[in-house]
Design a protein around this motif. Structure first.
Motif, PDB file in Angstrom:
ATOM      1  N   UNK A 154       0.797  -1.228   0.000  1.00  0.00           N
ATOM      2  CA  UNK A 154       0.000   0.000   0.000  1.00  0.00           C
ATOM      3  C   UNK A 154       0.825   1.272   0.000  1.00  0.00           C
ATOM      4  N   UNK A 155       2.139   1.149  -0.317  1.00  0.00           N
ATOM      5  CA  UNK A 155       2.975   2.358  -0.338  1.00  0.00           C
ATOM      6  C   UNK A 155       3.176   2.900  -1.755  1.00  0.00           C
ATOM      7  N   UNK A 156       2.935   2.052  -2.768  1.00  0.00           N
ATOM      8  CA  UNK A 156       3.000   2.514  -4.166  1.00  0.00           C
ATOM      9  C   UNK A 156       1.630   2.308  -4.793  1.00  0.00           C
ATOM     10  N   UNK A 157       1.210   3.280  -5.605  1.00  0.00           N
ATOM     11  CA  UNK A 157      -0.158   3.285  -6.123  1.00  0.00           C
ATOM     12  C   UNK A 157      -0.494   2.001  -6.891  1.00  0.00           C
ATOM     13  N   UNK A 200       8.464   9.607  -7.293  1.00  0.00           N
ATOM     14  CA  UNK A 200       7.609   9.238  -6.163  1.00  0.00           C
ATOM     15  C   UNK A 200       6.480  10.234  -5.921  1.00  0.00           C
TER      16      UNK A 200
ATOM     17  N   UNK B 201       1.481  12.994 -10.240  1.00  0.00           N
ATOM     18  CA  UNK B 201       1.277  12.641  -8.834  1.00  0.00           C
ATOM     19  C   UNK B 201       2.279  11.639  -8.297  1.00  0.00           C
ATOM     20  N   UNK B 202       3.120  11.066  -9.183  1.00  0.00           N
ATOM     21  CA  UNK B 202       4.137  10.142  -8.714  1.00  0.00           C
ATOM     22  C   UNK B 202       3.566   8.783  -8.372  1.00  0.00           C
ATOM     23  N   UNK B 203       4.461   7.859  -8.012  1.00  0.00           N
ATOM     24  CA  UNK B 203       4.020   6.481  -7.767  1.00  0.00           C
ATOM     25  C   UNK B 203       3.678   6.249  -6.294  1.00  0.00           C
ATOM     26  N   UNK B 204       4.020   7.178  -5.423  1.00  0.00           N
ATOM     27  CA  UNK B 204       3.814   6.975  -3.991  1.00  0.00           C
ATOM     28  C   UNK B 204       2.341   7.173  -3.607  1.00  0.00           C
ATOM     29  N   UNK B 205       1.868   6.335  -2.699  1.00  0.00           N
ATOM     30  CA  UNK B 205       0.562   6.569  -2.082  1.00  0.00           C
ATOM     31  C   UNK B 205       0.781   7.531  -0.927  1.00  0.00           C
TER      32      UNK B 205
END
Lengths: 209, 209
Positions: A154-157, A200, B201-205
């Motif tokens: 759940x840290x990368x989309x 990121x 928006x980047x890849x990070x959640x």
């Protein structure tokens, strides 16, 4: 980078039995020629000319042009593969390992710019080239696995496919060989920071940033 | 894409005075050959062979190999430049115009994949190639100006240099020609959405996403 001025053994003159350059210098010049003219269009005679020496002096170091290509690709791939063996790539949360690997890849690209350029331009025309491309794919797959793991965490989309995410990340990173000028205004560390920031967090300013 | 099967005039057989293919079909096959073998290594004889016709039938359409390159580059560049003339690129907030231009660029890359591939691989060996590279740079500069404007507006991050931002964006987008398979599982629209999502928006959640 190894420069020929630093590495030519004193007294070498290309006419004695002794080679006028050491192997790293020969390799640097070979890689520059492969990138300038293409591997197929670069003959051992042309390499000797660029070294200011004879073909036999080049053959003192290597038995064929393919030997030079093999050593050059080994250098680029070896440095990339070594990233995955480091503690920062092996332990910790997947998104932190991914950050470490991408940052380190930028460092290898900028440290070994001509060598990675050669690797990235390979078309897979020979067994040697196909082997190198397979190793490059294995590296990409290791990064893709980190992206998958970070998505699960759940840290990368998760709304972008992991393979597409990995390809866009490498698209951004690999493009560096086309435009980065080592020693220019943009330092390697700043570039690595910029890549991590854009990859990121994206280019958008979010409300509350 | 134009396929030769659809565009070959009925009755053309390569032996009459009439050309067996129309110009778009000849151009498609020429561009595929340039991408496969390199422009220099592609002769008019090879093109005629791939078309299953005679050299004179190819010369029915064009006066030289460079004519084919010129037309192919015009197609790629014309489509890219046309993006900048559209209302979405000309009116509105800079970040929205930037989104429009990047999304449209992905569309042109996927619609005209072999043509843009040819453009992106140019090395600038002739006046024709240098002119094409200058037009490509002008397009990049227009995008860079939008990045600059959006930074001034506070909608695009200012902590990464505008030129670096533009280069990383194009690195991501241009890499598409290396791996995208038209007609595969990933649609052009989904790819365009993915590029915009990752770029902005980047890849990070982020917490709160």
């Amino acid at each position: 980078m190894t420069s020929s001025a630093e590495t030519a053994p004193p007294g070498g003159n290309g006419r004695s039995g002794r080679a006028p350059y050491d192997l790293p210098a020969v390799l640097d010049i070979a890689v520059a020629a492969f990138n300038d003219y293409g591997y197929d269009a670069t003959s051992m005679g042309l390499l000797a000319e660029r070294l200011g020496t004879s073909k036999s002096a080049v053959y003192y170091h290597v038995s064929s042009k393919e030997d030079l290509l093999r050593m050059a690709l080994e250098r680029a791939l070896g440095e990339l593969e070594a990233i995955l063996e480091q503690p920062g790539a092996q332990a910790g949360a997947a998104d932190e390992r991914l950050t470490f690997v991408l940052r380190s890849a930028v460092r290898v690209l900028t440290d070994e710019l001509p060598y990675v350029t050669l690797l990235l331009r390979l078309r897979g025309n020979t067994d040697l080239e196909r082997d190198a491309l397979a190793r490059r794919r294995a590296f990409d797959n290791a990064v893709s696995a980190l992206v998958e793991q970070a998505r699960s965490d759940g840290t990368v989309r998760a709304d972008v496919d992991a393979r597409t995410t990995t390809r866009l990340l490498f698209g951004m990173i690999n493009s560096i060989v086309e435009w980065y000028k080592p020693g220019g205004a943009l330092s390697q560390d700043q570039l690595a920071d910029d890549v991590i920031t854009v990859a990121f967090d994206g280019i958008r300013v979010h409300p509350g940033d």
